[in-house]
Design a protein around this motif. Structure first.
Motif, PDB file in Angstrom:
ATOM      1  N   SER A  31       0.825  -1.057  -0.075  1.00 10.01           N
ATOM      2  CA  SER A  31      -0.178  -0.076  -0.029  1.00 10.01           C
ATOM      3  C   SER A  31       0.856   1.290  -0.024  1.00 10.01           C
ATOM      4  O   SER A  31       0.282   2.372  -0.271  1.00 10.01           O
ATOM      5  CB  SER A  31      -1.013  -0.134   1.291  1.00 10.01           C
ATOM      6  OG  SER A  31      -1.874  -0.914   1.227  1.00 10.01           O
ATOM      7  N   GLU A  49      -3.873 -12.390  -5.944  1.00 14.53           N
ATOM      8  CA  GLU A  49      -5.456 -12.070  -5.724  1.00 14.53           C
ATOM      9  C   GLU A  49      -5.571 -11.853  -4.006  1.00 14.53           C
ATOM     10  O   GLU A  49      -6.449 -10.924  -3.689  1.00 14.53           O
ATOM     11  CB  GLU A  49      -6.221 -13.395  -6.064  1.00 14.53           C
ATOM     12  CG  GLU A  49      -6.354 -13.395  -7.551  1.00 14.53           C
ATOM     13  CD  GLU A  49      -6.931 -14.821  -7.764  1.00 14.53           C
ATOM     14  OE1 GLU A  49      -7.542 -15.412  -7.001  1.00 14.53           O
ATOM     15  OE2 GLU A  49      -7.156 -15.178  -8.989  1.00 14.53           O
ATOM     16  N   ALA A  52      -4.592  -8.281  -3.172  1.00 12.67           N
ATOM     17  CA  ALA A  52      -5.117  -7.388  -4.096  1.00 12.67           C
ATOM     18  C   ALA A  52      -5.416  -5.976  -3.452  1.00 12.67           C
ATOM     19  O   ALA A  52      -5.378  -5.165  -4.237  1.00 12.67           O
ATOM     20  CB  ALA A  52      -6.415  -7.973  -4.763  1.00 12.67           C
ATOM     21  N   ARG A  53      -5.840  -6.142  -2.455  1.00 12.22           N
ATOM     22  CA  ARG A  53      -6.135  -4.652  -1.736  1.00 12.22           C
ATOM     23  C   ARG A  53      -4.983  -3.781  -1.712  1.00 12.22           C
ATOM     24  O   ARG A  53      -4.951  -2.728  -1.814  1.00 12.22           O
ATOM     25  CB  ARG A  53      -6.627  -4.760  -0.171  1.00 12.22           C
ATOM     26  CG  ARG A  53      -7.893  -5.270   0.162  1.00 12.22           C
ATOM     27  CD  ARG A  53      -8.174  -5.750   1.567  1.00 12.22           C
ATOM     28  NE  ARG A  53      -7.096  -6.127   2.199  1.00 12.22           N
ATOM     29  CZ  ARG A  53      -7.155  -6.647   3.410  1.00 12.22           C
ATOM     30  NH1 ARG A  53      -8.152  -6.676   4.111  1.00 12.22           N
ATOM     31  NH2 ARG A  53      -5.862  -7.211   3.884  1.00 12.22           N
ATOM     32  N   GLU A  56      -3.956  -2.789  -5.379  1.00 10.51           N
ATOM     33  CA  GLU A  56      -4.804  -1.692  -5.864  1.00 10.51           C
ATOM     34  C   GLU A  56      -3.916  -0.391  -5.641  1.00 10.51           C
ATOM     35  O   GLU A  56      -3.782   0.466  -6.514  1.00 10.51           O
ATOM     36  CB  GLU A  56      -6.231  -1.539  -5.394  1.00 10.51           C
ATOM     37  CG  GLU A  56      -7.138  -2.847  -5.798  1.00 10.51           C
ATOM     38  CD  GLU A  56      -8.308  -2.829  -5.088  1.00 10.51           C
ATOM     39  OE1 GLU A  56      -8.592  -2.083  -4.173  1.00 10.51           O
ATOM     40  OE2 GLU A  56      -8.877  -3.873  -5.003  1.00 10.51           O
ATOM     41  N   GLU A  59      -0.728  -0.291  -7.479  1.00 10.69           N
ATOM     42  CA  GLU A  59      -0.900  -0.030  -9.008  1.00 10.69           C
ATOM     43  C   GLU A  59      -1.263   1.498  -9.114  1.00 10.69           C
ATOM     44  O   GLU A  59      -0.868   2.204 -10.120  1.00 10.69           O
ATOM     45  CB  GLU A  59      -2.000  -0.942  -9.621  1.00 10.69           C
ATOM     46  CG  GLU A  59      -2.340  -0.816 -10.882  1.00 10.69           C
ATOM     47  CD  GLU A  59      -3.307  -2.020 -11.116  1.00 10.69           C
ATOM     48  OE1 GLU A  59      -3.786  -2.054 -12.637  1.00 10.69           O
ATOM     49  OE2 GLU A  59      -3.963  -2.470 -10.461  1.00 10.69           O
ATOM     50  N   ARG A  60      -2.189   2.208  -8.536  1.00 10.75           N
ATOM     51  CA  ARG A  60      -2.699   3.451  -8.554  1.00 10.75           C
ATOM     52  C   ARG A  60      -1.457   4.416  -8.575  1.00 10.75           C
ATOM     53  O   ARG A  60      -1.244   5.589  -9.041  1.00 10.75           O
ATOM     54  CB  ARG A  60      -3.728   3.904  -7.437  1.00 10.75           C
ATOM     55  CG  ARG A  60      -5.150   3.627  -8.137  1.00 10.75           C
ATOM     56  CD  ARG A  60      -6.005   4.193  -7.277  1.00 10.75           C
ATOM     57  NE  ARG A  60      -6.134   4.016  -5.904  1.00 10.75           N
ATOM     58  CZ  ARG A  60      -6.639   3.257  -5.126  1.00 10.75           C
ATOM     59  NH1 ARG A  60      -7.351   2.302  -5.774  1.00 10.75           N
ATOM     60  NH2 ARG A  60      -6.385   3.290  -3.818  1.00 10.75           N
ATOM     61  N   THR A 107     -10.865  -0.097 -20.273  1.00 11.59           N
ATOM     62  CA  THR A 107     -11.374  -0.758 -19.218  1.00 11.59           C
ATOM     63  C   THR A 107     -11.894  -2.026 -19.372  1.00 11.59           C
ATOM     64  O   THR A 107     -11.494  -2.924 -18.590  1.00 11.59           O
ATOM     65  CB  THR A 107     -12.446   0.157 -18.202  1.00 11.59           C
ATOM     66  OG1 THR A 107     -11.992   1.717 -18.191  1.00 11.59           O
ATOM     67  CG2 THR A 107     -12.679  -0.403 -16.891  1.00 11.59           C
ATOM     68  N   LEU A 115      -6.173 -10.165 -13.141  1.00 13.86           N
ATOM     69  CA  LEU A 115      -5.446  -9.157 -12.322  1.00 13.86           C
ATOM     70  C   LEU A 115      -3.787  -9.483 -12.870  1.00 13.86           C
ATOM     71  O   LEU A 115      -3.283  -8.660 -13.077  1.00 13.86           O
ATOM     72  CB  LEU A 115      -5.296  -9.533 -10.781  1.00 13.86           C
ATOM     73  CG  LEU A 115      -4.488  -8.845 -10.056  1.00 13.86           C
ATOM     74  CD1 LEU A 115      -4.654  -7.218 -10.015  1.00 13.86           C
ATOM     75  CD2 LEU A 115      -4.656  -9.222  -8.593  1.00 13.86           C
ATOM     76  N   ARG A 118      -3.601  -7.979 -16.199  1.00 10.79           N
ATOM     77  CA  ARG A 118      -3.654  -6.635 -16.325  1.00 10.79           C
ATOM     78  C   ARG A 118      -2.503  -6.080 -15.822  1.00 10.79           C
ATOM     79  O   ARG A 118      -1.849  -4.978 -16.509  1.00 10.79           O
ATOM     80  CB  ARG A 118      -4.930  -6.103 -15.481  1.00 10.79           C
ATOM     81  CG  ARG A 118      -5.161  -4.624 -15.651  1.00 10.79           C
ATOM     82  CD  ARG A 118      -6.314  -4.006 -14.856  1.00 10.79           C
ATOM     83  NE  ARG A 118      -5.926  -3.995 -13.341  1.00 10.79           N
ATOM     84  CZ  ARG A 118      -6.399  -4.702 -12.393  1.00 10.79           C
ATOM     85  NH1 ARG A 118      -7.353  -5.317 -12.571  1.00 10.79           N
ATOM     86  NH2 ARG A 118      -5.903  -4.688 -11.030  1.00 10.79           N
TER      87      ARG A 118
END
Length: 184
Positions: A31, A49, A52-53, A56, A59-60, A107, A115, A118
């Motif tokens: 994170s 997976e 994944a939290r 995200e 990745e952002r 998208t 995942l 991507r």
């Protein structure tokens, strides 16, 4: 929200019988990290997976993950790879055409990849396969190290028995030791 690895409350070690390594270690580190370098014996997309939290946010933030993992290849597998080497350029061109990170994907296209696909398509994940040649055939690349780095170049490194697989995260008995770049 925390922005630095050094602001995380990380333990010096994690044991799967006592700790939820995914929630207590991986997700917080991902994170705030912008790079994640990992070398493992085994990798499965299920591991992605499960974290994944954290991925995200990673990745952002434009995070980049590099992974080296060992396949289980028989001598027959290697012969097929060698025999197919002539097709490498054709396959590489086809893959590049379809998954070129420089091409903007809709998208819907990215969602359809899943995942793992991507992350690779966007250039957020590179995977290299380690093949170890031994005197009597193949050996297993089985090192297990990882390094999270944040935007300030602070790093959290770890080593231990943990592979990057769903079963390692959920089922196996595993342990890791954690090291921080800002501590002796």
């Amino acid at each position: 929200m925390t922005e630095l690895l050094r602001s995380l409350d990380l333990a010096d070690r994690y044991r799967s019988d006592l700790d939820d390594v995914v929630s207590a270690f991986y997700v917080p580190c991902l994170s705030v990290a912008v790079r994640y370098d990992r070398a493992v014996g085994f990798f499965t997309s299920r591991a992605l997976e499960l974290v994944a939290r954290g991925l995200e946010v990673f990745e952002r933030a434009g995070g980049r993950m590099r992974l080296v993992a060992s396949p289980y290849l028989t001598e027959e597998d290697l012969e097929e790879i060698r025999a197919g080497y002539a097709y490498r350029d054709i396959i590489a061109n086809a893959v590049t055409r379809e998954l070129d990170p420089g091409i903007d994907r809709t998208t819907e296209e990215l969602a359809a990849l899943g995942l793992l696909g991507r992350l690779i398509a966007k250039g957020s994940l590179d995977i290299k396969i380690a093949i170890v040649h031994a005197a009597k055939g193949l050996a297993l690349y089985h090192e297990k190290i990882g390094i999270f780095t944040d935007r300030y170049e602070d790093a959290v490194a770890f080593t231990g028995s943990l592979n990057e697989t769903g079963s390692a995260f959920l089922d196996n008995f595993e342990s890791i030791e954690v090291f921080r770049s800002w501590q002796e």
